[in-house]
Design a protein around this motif. Sequence first.
Motif, PDB file in Angstrom:
ATOM      1  N   TYR A  42      -7.828  25.228  -1.494  1.00 24.78           N
ATOM      2  CA  TYR A  42      -6.479  25.028  -1.997  1.00 24.78           C
ATOM      3  C   TYR A  42      -5.761  26.356  -2.202  1.00 24.78           C
ATOM      4  CZ  TYR A  42      -3.074  25.060  -5.754  1.00 24.78           C
ATOM      5  OH  TYR A  42      -1.969  25.341  -6.506  1.00 24.78           O
ATOM      6  N   GLU A  43      -6.418  27.306  -2.875  1.00 16.61           N
ATOM      7  CA  GLU A  43      -5.785  28.598  -3.133  1.00 16.61           C
ATOM      8  C   GLU A  43      -5.481  29.334  -1.826  1.00 16.61           C
ATOM      9  OE1 GLU A  43      -4.640  29.695  -5.815  1.00 16.61           O
ATOM     10  OE2 GLU A  43      -5.549  28.404  -7.322  1.00 16.61           O
ATOM     11  N   MET A  44      -6.386  29.220  -0.869  1.00 14.33           N
ATOM     12  CA  MET A  44      -6.180  29.875   0.416  1.00 14.33           C
ATOM     13  C   MET A  44      -4.950  29.298   1.126  1.00 14.33           C
ATOM     14  SD  MET A  44      -9.076  30.485   3.323  1.00 14.33           S
ATOM     15  CE  MET A  44      -9.383  28.736   3.568  1.00 14.33           C
ATOM     16  N   MET A  45      -4.821  27.984   1.102  1.00 18.93           N
ATOM     17  CA  MET A  45      -3.667  27.347   1.746  1.00 18.93           C
ATOM     18  C   MET A  45      -2.378  27.671   1.000  1.00 18.93           C
ATOM     19  SD  MET A  45      -5.070  23.657   3.144  1.00 18.93           S
ATOM     20  CE  MET A  45      -5.606  23.033   1.557  1.00 18.93           C
ATOM     21  N   GLU A  46      -2.469  27.779  -0.307  1.00 19.30           N
ATOM     22  CA  GLU A  46      -1.297  28.127  -1.108  1.00 19.30           C
ATOM     23  C   GLU A  46      -0.782  29.525  -0.748  1.00 19.30           C
ATOM     24  OE1 GLU A  46       1.673  28.062  -4.121  1.00 19.30           O
ATOM     25  OE2 GLU A  46       0.545  26.456  -3.151  1.00 19.30           O
ATOM     26  N   PHE A  47      -1.700  30.494  -0.673  1.00 22.41           N
ATOM     27  CA  PHE A  47      -1.308  31.866  -0.357  1.00 22.41           C
ATOM     28  C   PHE A  47      -0.828  32.004   1.084  1.00 22.41           C
ATOM     29  CE2 PHE A  47      -3.334  32.923  -4.308  1.00 22.41           C
ATOM     30  CZ  PHE A  47      -2.742  34.114  -4.720  1.00 22.41           C
ATOM     31  N   ALA A  48      -1.299  31.131   1.967  1.00 18.35           N
ATOM     32  CA  ALA A  48      -0.887  31.197   3.373  1.00 18.35           C
ATOM     33  C   ALA A  48       0.419  30.443   3.629  1.00 18.35           C
ATOM     34  CB  ALA A  48      -1.991  30.641   4.267  1.00 18.35           C
ATOM     35  N   GLY A  49       0.938  29.758   2.632  1.00 18.94           N
ATOM     36  CA  GLY A  49       2.190  29.018   2.791  1.00 18.94           C
ATOM     37  C   GLY A  49       2.036  27.672   3.463  1.00 18.94           C
ATOM     38  N   VAL A  50       0.815  27.112   3.418  1.00 16.27           N
ATOM     39  CA  VAL A  50       0.536  25.853   4.108  1.00 16.27           C
ATOM     40  C   VAL A  50       1.349  24.697   3.536  1.00 16.27           C
ATOM     41  CG1 VAL A  50      -1.238  24.069   4.436  1.00 16.27           C
ATOM     42  CG2 VAL A  50      -1.759  26.465   4.926  1.00 16.27           C
ATOM     43  N   VAL A 100     -14.017  28.575   8.624  1.00 19.38           N
ATOM     44  CA  VAL A 100     -13.265  28.535   9.887  1.00 19.38           C
ATOM     45  C   VAL A 100     -11.786  28.818   9.640  1.00 19.38           C
ATOM     46  CG1 VAL A 100     -12.568  27.080  11.826  1.00 19.38           C
ATOM     47  CG2 VAL A 100     -14.910  26.959  10.967  1.00 19.38           C
ATOM     48  N   THR A 101     -11.226  28.193   8.599  1.00 23.42           N
ATOM     49  CA  THR A 101      -9.812  28.400   8.282  1.00 23.42           C
ATOM     50  C   THR A 101      -9.539  29.840   7.866  1.00 23.42           C
ATOM     51  OG1 THR A 101      -9.655  26.098   7.538  1.00 23.42           O
ATOM     52  CG2 THR A 101      -7.884  27.588   6.874  1.00 23.42           C
ATOM     53  N   LEU A 102     -10.420  30.395   7.053  1.00 21.53           N
ATOM     54  CA  LEU A 102     -10.258  31.781   6.609  1.00 21.53           C
ATOM     55  C   LEU A 102     -10.251  32.738   7.794  1.00 21.53           C
ATOM     56  CD1 LEU A 102     -10.092  33.831   4.299  1.00 21.53           C
ATOM     57  CD2 LEU A 102     -12.593  33.783   4.175  1.00 21.53           C
ATOM     58  N   PHE A 103     -11.156  32.529   8.724  1.00 21.22           N
ATOM     59  CA  PHE A 103     -11.229  33.383   9.919  1.00 21.22           C
ATOM     60  C   PHE A 103      -9.924  33.304  10.714  1.00 21.22           C
ATOM     61  CE2 PHE A 103     -12.201  33.925  14.458  1.00 21.22           C
ATOM     62  CZ  PHE A 103     -12.732  35.208  14.435  1.00 21.22           C
ATOM     63  N   LEU A 104      -9.406  32.078  10.911  1.00 23.66           N
ATOM     64  CA  LEU A 104      -8.162  31.912  11.678  1.00 23.66           C
ATOM     65  C   LEU A 104      -6.988  32.574  10.974  1.00 23.66           C
ATOM     66  CD1 LEU A 104      -6.539  30.524  14.012  1.00 23.66           C
ATOM     67  CD2 LEU A 104      -6.139  28.662  12.407  1.00 23.66           C
ATOM     68  N   TYR A 105      -6.847  32.338   9.659  1.00 23.03           N
ATOM     69  CA  TYR A 105      -5.695  32.861   8.931  1.00 23.03           C
ATOM     70  C   TYR A 105      -5.726  34.389   8.823  1.00 23.03           C
ATOM     71  CZ  TYR A 105      -4.252  28.143   7.562  1.00 23.03           C
ATOM     72  OH  TYR A 105      -3.810  26.845   7.568  1.00 23.03           O
ATOM     73  N   LEU A 106      -6.925  34.968   8.775  1.00 21.22           N
ATOM     74  CA  LEU A 106      -7.036  36.425   8.800  1.00 21.22           C
ATOM     75  C   LEU A 106      -6.634  36.965  10.167  1.00 21.22           C
ATOM     76  CD1 LEU A 106     -10.371  37.003   6.834  1.00 21.22           C
ATOM     77  CD2 LEU A 106      -8.083  37.735   6.113  1.00 21.22           C
ATOM     78  N   GLN A 107      -7.078  36.275  11.207  1.00 21.34           N
ATOM     79  CA  GLN A 107      -6.757  36.691  12.572  1.00 21.34           C
ATOM     80  C   GLN A 107      -5.255  36.625  12.840  1.00 21.34           C
ATOM     81  OE1 GLN A 107      -9.581  38.379  13.726  1.00 21.34           O
ATOM     82  NE2 GLN A 107      -9.255  37.379  15.684  1.00 21.34           N
ATOM     83  N   LYS A 108      -4.605  35.593  12.289  1.00 21.36           N
ATOM     84  CA  LYS A 108      -3.176  35.387  12.536  1.00 21.36           C
ATOM     85  C   LYS A 108      -2.291  36.177  11.578  1.00 21.36           C
ATOM     86  CE  LYS A 108      -3.664  32.426  15.917  1.00 21.36           C
ATOM     87  NZ  LYS A 108      -3.175  32.724  17.280  1.00 21.36           N
ATOM     88  N   GLY A 109      -2.899  36.793  10.576  1.00 18.75           N
ATOM     89  CA  GLY A 109      -2.127  37.619   9.659  1.00 18.75           C
ATOM     90  C   GLY A 109      -1.496  36.876   8.502  1.00 18.75           C
ATOM     91  N   TYR A 110      -1.879  35.626   8.293  1.00 20.92           N
ATOM     92  CA  TYR A 110      -1.348  34.869   7.159  1.00 20.92           C
ATOM     93  C   TYR A 110      -2.021  35.290   5.859  1.00 20.92           C
ATOM     94  CZ  TYR A 110       0.359  31.916  10.936  1.00 20.92           C
ATOM     95  OH  TYR A 110       0.966  31.463  12.085  1.00 20.92           O
ATOM     96  N   LEU A 111      -3.222  35.834   5.979  1.00 19.49           N
ATOM     97  CA  LEU A 111      -3.948  36.355   4.831  1.00 19.49           C
ATOM     98  C   LEU A 111      -4.408  37.770   5.130  1.00 19.49           C
ATOM     99  CD1 LEU A 111      -6.258  33.285   3.993  1.00 19.49           C
ATOM    100  CD2 LEU A 111      -4.122  33.907   2.853  1.00 19.49           C
ATOM    101  N   ASP A 112      -4.587  38.552   4.068  1.00 22.71           N
ATOM    102  CA  ASP A 112      -5.128  39.902   4.218  1.00 22.71           C
ATOM    103  C   ASP A 112      -6.098  40.167   3.066  1.00 22.71           C
ATOM    104  OD1 ASP A 112      -3.542  40.492   1.940  1.00 22.71           O
ATOM    105  OD2 ASP A 112      -1.855  41.065   3.218  1.00 22.71           O
ATOM    106  N   LYS A 113      -6.669  41.365   3.013  1.00 19.40           N
ATOM    107  CA  LYS A 113      -7.673  41.675   1.998  1.00 19.40           C
ATOM    108  C   LYS A 113      -7.115  41.557   0.586  1.00 19.40           C
ATOM    109  CE  LYS A 113     -10.557  44.694   4.846  1.00 19.40           C
ATOM    110  NZ  LYS A 113     -11.130  46.059   5.017  1.00 19.40           N
ATOM    111  N   GLN A 114      -5.877  41.972   0.413  1.00 16.96           N
ATOM    112  CA  GLN A 114      -5.281  41.902  -0.916  1.00 16.96           C
ATOM    113  C   GLN A 114      -5.107  40.450  -1.357  1.00 16.96           C
ATOM    114  OE1 GLN A 114      -4.738  44.459  -3.009  1.00 16.96           O
ATOM    115  NE2 GLN A 114      -4.255  42.867  -4.519  1.00 16.96           N
ATOM    116  N   LYS A 115      -4.672  39.602  -0.423  1.00 23.22           N
ATOM    117  CA  LYS A 115      -4.504  38.184  -0.746  1.00 23.22           C
ATOM    118  C   LYS A 115      -5.852  37.520  -1.020  1.00 23.22           C
ATOM    119  CE  LYS A 115      -0.087  37.064   1.456  1.00 23.22           C
ATOM    120  NZ  LYS A 115       0.608  36.218   2.472  1.00 23.22           N
TER     121      LYS A 115
END
Length: 546
Positions: free
Chosen positions: A81-89, A379-394
């Motif tokens: 949930y938190e990951m999707m929230e920070f990615a703007g899902v 799997v989702t974390l890997f994709l969102y990092l690759q696409k730039g929706y998430l970064d180390k700070q997030k």
Amino acid sequence: MKKMSIWTWLGAVFPILFLFLMMSVFHMKTERAAFLGIICAMISAILIGKSTPQIVTMDLEKGAFSALNILIVIWPAVFLYEMMEFAGVFQSIKQMLQKKTQDELVMVLLICWLFSSFLQGITGFGVPVAVCAPILIALGVQPLWSVIITLLGHAWANTYGTFALAWDALITQSETQKIFETKWLAGLLLLGVNFAGALLISWLYGKGKALRHILPFLLIISLVQGGGQLIVSFTNSAIAAFIPTTLALVVGWLILSAGFYTKPWKMDSKLMVRRENEEIEKQLNKTITTEQLVEVKENSFNKPITNGQAIFPFIILAAISVIVLLIKPIHEVMNQTIFALSFPQIETGRGFIVEATDSYGAIHIFTHAGFVLLLTVIVTLFLYLQKGYLDKQKIKSIITATLKKIIPTSLGILFLIVMSQVLKGSGIMQLIAQGVTQLTGKYYSFAVPFLGLLGAFVTSSNTSSNILLGSFQKTAADMISVNEAAILAAQTAGGAIGTVVGPSTILLGTTTAGCEGKEGEVLRFMLPIVLVEAAITGIMITVLIH
């Protein structure tokens, strides 16, 4: 069956009443109320259930281990949930829905009724409310209401959902031979629960006007979901909820694609928050359309996530669930790794016996809902990092936010499950059921859904309710010479209704909805609703029998 005094029965029911009062009337935090509830349960177990301190200690151990079964679902669910929230899902899903339809009630129902039921069909364990509540909040639903309507929306799927765990528990524990008749009656009752949930959500949104507007949609989808579940259950119980809930999503989307329920429609509803729109309108100094609102929202993101990548976690969740749980060769291999505990047989002073077991609380690690969620997270974390929706700070912020939520939530769930196990292991729940049987006599059938509800309230699970009371219900049916299929169907229908007020499920919902500490308010609002639904179910079964 030996007669019991009213004082014995009141002593048995006291811990449950205490928990309810502390949470709903005195607004005590769930973890504190549950901790005090454990103390009450231990006292009741020793004085009323005639358990020994050794038996109570064993139940505390069992409860702690049972809690692990739920906690390993909650931890990855909250992180997801938190990951999707920070990615703007959630904002992206909102925009996607608004482009498909401008009917606000339909959007709400698509999430809290259709999508939550779909998630219940494949995962369960509180995942529907954990995932759907934040999406509803993004659509403008008030946080507390997002939890309530999601619970109402998927309650009907709590017998055949999670690949029919609750149904299997009912049949195994009762050892009934009337499986066909039980399926038929349970399916009809659950169809009623499905339609009632949709009607109630629509009524809460806008009362009679909302019902008149949405009724054709409700009828079609309810027949697909509830009717489909009834039909599929005769072919394969494991997918009796999964297939109809998937089909309902498709049918709902087709209805919108055909141009129905797509025009702007909304009401001044207590469910919704209007301030956000009003602020945007004030800034623009004019009234804006839904399309303009979507455009404003899209421009507010530095890098808005695409629709496909926004729904990616849900696609992965469904795909992994199907692969792991429905493809037999894969399931057989992955289902072999088990983590369980061993306990000896115990007998209380009242003669209540719990058989010895070498596989208590068996966790099938690689087919567990927690493992499915963990894979989805990776799997989702890997994709969102690759696409730039998430970064180390997030990621650091996500971890911090997750820990902040799961620590109090985990304590609350741990204490609730431990309390539940003390009540079960000491025979207290059976004493409560026995007292109800004595009170109602030949009209016991009316009380059956209430007992199923009570079992689900105490354990936050229809599966556990059926395990706890399935055998008792079969015995009670034989004693009063009534149709056991009707009694068992009412038991699982009552349990499905009761999951709505399961404290640990409510706690998970309020956690992801960001309204922690409001569990008592949800419980207080929901209790009259579930009692009425249980009463209607009891009347239907009693009329059928008599």
